[in-house]
Motif scaffolding. Structure first.
Motif, PDB file in Angstrom:
ATOM      1  N   ARG A  30       0.829  -1.218   0.000  1.00  0.00           N
ATOM      2  CA  ARG A  30       0.000   0.000   0.000  1.00  0.00           C
ATOM      3  C   ARG A  30       0.858   1.261   0.000  1.00  0.00           C
ATOM      4  O   ARG A  30       0.574   2.235   0.704  1.00  0.00           O
ATOM      5  N   ILE A  31       1.907   1.213  -0.764  1.00  0.00           N
ATOM      6  CA  ILE A  31       2.768   2.392  -0.948  1.00  0.00           C
ATOM      7  C   ILE A  31       2.828   2.663  -2.449  1.00  0.00           C
ATOM      8  O   ILE A  31       2.849   1.724  -3.245  1.00  0.00           O
ATOM      9  N   ASP A  32       2.849   3.939  -2.810  1.00  0.00           N
ATOM     10  CA  ASP A  32       2.948   4.291  -4.235  1.00  0.00           C
ATOM     11  C   ASP A  32       4.227   3.732  -4.855  1.00  0.00           C
ATOM     12  O   ASP A  32       5.285   3.839  -4.258  1.00  0.00           O
ATOM     13  N   ASN A  33       4.086   3.199  -6.032  1.00  0.00           N
ATOM     14  CA  ASN A  33       5.262   2.716  -6.746  1.00  0.00           C
ATOM     15  C   ASN A  33       5.823   3.851  -7.599  1.00  0.00           C
ATOM     16  O   ASN A  33       5.261   4.201  -8.623  1.00  0.00           O
ATOM     17  N   ARG A  34       6.933   4.422  -7.136  1.00  0.00           N
ATOM     18  CA  ARG A  34       7.512   5.551  -7.874  1.00  0.00           C
ATOM     19  C   ARG A  34       8.786   5.145  -8.614  1.00  0.00           C
ATOM     20  O   ARG A  34       9.552   5.981  -9.069  1.00  0.00           O
ATOM     21  N   PHE A  35       8.993   3.858  -8.682  1.00  0.00           N
ATOM     22  CA  PHE A  35      10.208   3.386  -9.339  1.00  0.00           C
ATOM     23  C   PHE A  35      10.173   3.628 -10.842  1.00  0.00           C
ATOM     24  O   PHE A  35       9.160   3.396 -11.490  1.00  0.00           O
ATOM     25  N   GLU A  36      11.304   4.092 -11.340  1.00  0.00           N
ATOM     26  CA  GLU A  36      11.486   4.134 -12.784  1.00  0.00           C
ATOM     27  C   GLU A  36      12.653   3.223 -13.088  1.00  0.00           C
ATOM     28  O   GLU A  36      13.721   3.357 -12.495  1.00  0.00           O
ATOM     29  N   ILE A  37      12.425   2.309 -13.985  1.00  0.00           N
ATOM     30  CA  ILE A  37      13.489   1.348 -14.290  1.00  0.00           C
ATOM     31  C   ILE A  37      14.006   1.572 -15.695  1.00  0.00           C
ATOM     32  O   ILE A  37      13.221   1.692 -16.641  1.00  0.00           O
ATOM     33  N   PHE A  38      15.329   1.659 -15.800  1.00  0.00           N
ATOM     34  CA  PHE A  38      15.950   1.890 -17.107  1.00  0.00           C
ATOM     35  C   PHE A  38      16.866   0.722 -17.462  1.00  0.00           C
ATOM     36  O   PHE A  38      17.312  -0.020 -16.580  1.00  0.00           O
ATOM     37  N   ASP A  39      17.164   0.620 -18.749  1.00  0.00           N
ATOM     38  CA  ASP A  39      18.037  -0.464 -19.202  1.00  0.00           C
ATOM     39  C   ASP A  39      19.485  -0.192 -18.809  1.00  0.00           C
ATOM     40  O   ASP A  39      20.038   0.860 -19.145  1.00  0.00           O
ATOM     41  N   VAL A  40      20.070  -1.153 -18.130  1.00  0.00           N
ATOM     42  CA  VAL A  40      21.463  -0.986 -17.702  1.00  0.00           C
ATOM     43  C   VAL A  40      22.401  -1.030 -18.911  1.00  0.00           C
ATOM     44  O   VAL A  40      23.482  -0.424 -18.887  1.00  0.00           O
ATOM     45  N   GLU A  41      21.986  -1.686 -19.972  1.00  0.00           N
ATOM     46  CA  GLU A  41      22.824  -1.754 -21.177  1.00  0.00           C
ATOM     47  C   GLU A  41      23.117  -0.338 -21.710  1.00  0.00           C
ATOM     48  O   GLU A  41      24.264  -0.023 -22.043  1.00  0.00           O
ATOM     49  N   ASN A  42      22.084   0.496 -21.749  1.00  0.00           N
ATOM     50  CA  ASN A  42      22.275   1.869 -22.245  1.00  0.00           C
ATOM     51  C   ASN A  42      23.225   2.650 -21.336  1.00  0.00           C
ATOM     52  O   ASN A  42      24.049   3.428 -21.809  1.00  0.00           O
ATOM     53  N   LEU A  43      23.071   2.428 -20.031  1.00  0.00           N
ATOM     54  CA  LEU A  43      23.934   3.121 -19.066  1.00  0.00           C
ATOM     55  C   LEU A  43      25.389   2.714 -19.271  1.00  0.00           C
ATOM     56  O   LEU A  43      26.288   3.571 -19.280  1.00  0.00           O
ATOM     57  N   ILE A  44      25.626   1.438 -19.457  1.00  0.00           N
ATOM     58  CA  ILE A  44      27.000   0.951 -19.625  1.00  0.00           C
ATOM     59  C   ILE A  44      27.621   1.511 -20.909  1.00  0.00           C
ATOM     60  O   ILE A  44      28.776   1.949 -20.902  1.00  0.00           O
ATOM     61  N   VAL A  45      26.851   1.543 -21.972  1.00  0.00           N
ATOM     62  CA  VAL A  45      27.348   2.113 -23.228  1.00  0.00           C
ATOM     63  C   VAL A  45      27.778   3.562 -22.991  1.00  0.00           C
ATOM     64  O   VAL A  45      28.853   3.993 -23.408  1.00  0.00           O
TER      65      VAL A  45
END
Ligand SMILES: [Zn+2]
Length: 181
Positions: A111-126
């Motif tokens: 019962r907590i808002d889901n504020r997670f944003e998930i990004f691709d780690v592949e793009n970050l590594i590049v």
């Protein structure tokens, strides 16, 4: 879960690491999650899935945490220690759908808002490679290296239970291996 099951996944373990370019992996977060009641008629399926991978007991596991509210709150605080920040989380592109689904499941339970944003780690590594080394690896080569198994020198990557049970499929190990890569 198979497509004819309404519930897409059964959530049982979570791993997360805080990573810095300079210091590497700084802190880790790990919990076993009580999956709650298994989807009716799919117990054998769950059992089989567990046996062939992480081997976490599908029910009655004494380490499974069913206090969803505190679990999710602790995860939010781990990811986002300062108030008002948007928690930015990375995972492998292939795991993104499953991770988003499971986080939403956990958020609903807690019962907590889901504020997670998930990004691709592949793009970050590049991007990091570009910044740091002036190299420009292809996304495909990054995906390949993330998929490679580095168990040989990846000691102490698993959670305590998976380490002691000598089972390699571990949520915490998956995160740590991304950091090592
Ligand atoms: Zn584990």
């Amino acid at each position: 879960m198979p497509s004819l099951c309404e519930q897409r996944f059964v959530t049982c373990e979570i791993g997360c690491v805080r990573y810095s370019q300079w210091d590497g992996i700084m802190v880790t977060f790990h919990e076993f999650i009580d999956p709650g009641e298994l989807p009716r008629g799919f117990r054998d399926h769950c059992q089989l899935g567990s046996s062939s991978t992480h081997q976490i007991p599908v029910s009655g596991f004494e380490l499974a945490n069913g206090d969803y509210h505190n679990l999710f709150r602790n995860l939010c605080e781990f990811v986002c220690p300062a108030f008002g920040m948007v928690p930015t989380v990375y995972c492998k592109a292939n795991d993104a759908y499953r991770n988003k689904w499971c986080l939403q499941w956990l958020a609903t339970k807690s019962r907590i808002d889901n504020r997670f944003e998930i990004f691709d780690v592949e793009n970050l590594i590049v991007k990091l490679y570009g910044h740091k080394l002036g190299e420009d690896p292809s996304r495909a080569s990054v995906s390949r290296s993330l998929g490679a198994v580095y168990w040989d020198y990846a000691s102490n990557t698993r959670c305590k239970w998976h380490e002691e049970s000598d089972i390699w499929s571990c949520a915490l190990a998956s995160c740590r291996l991304i950091g090592i890569t």
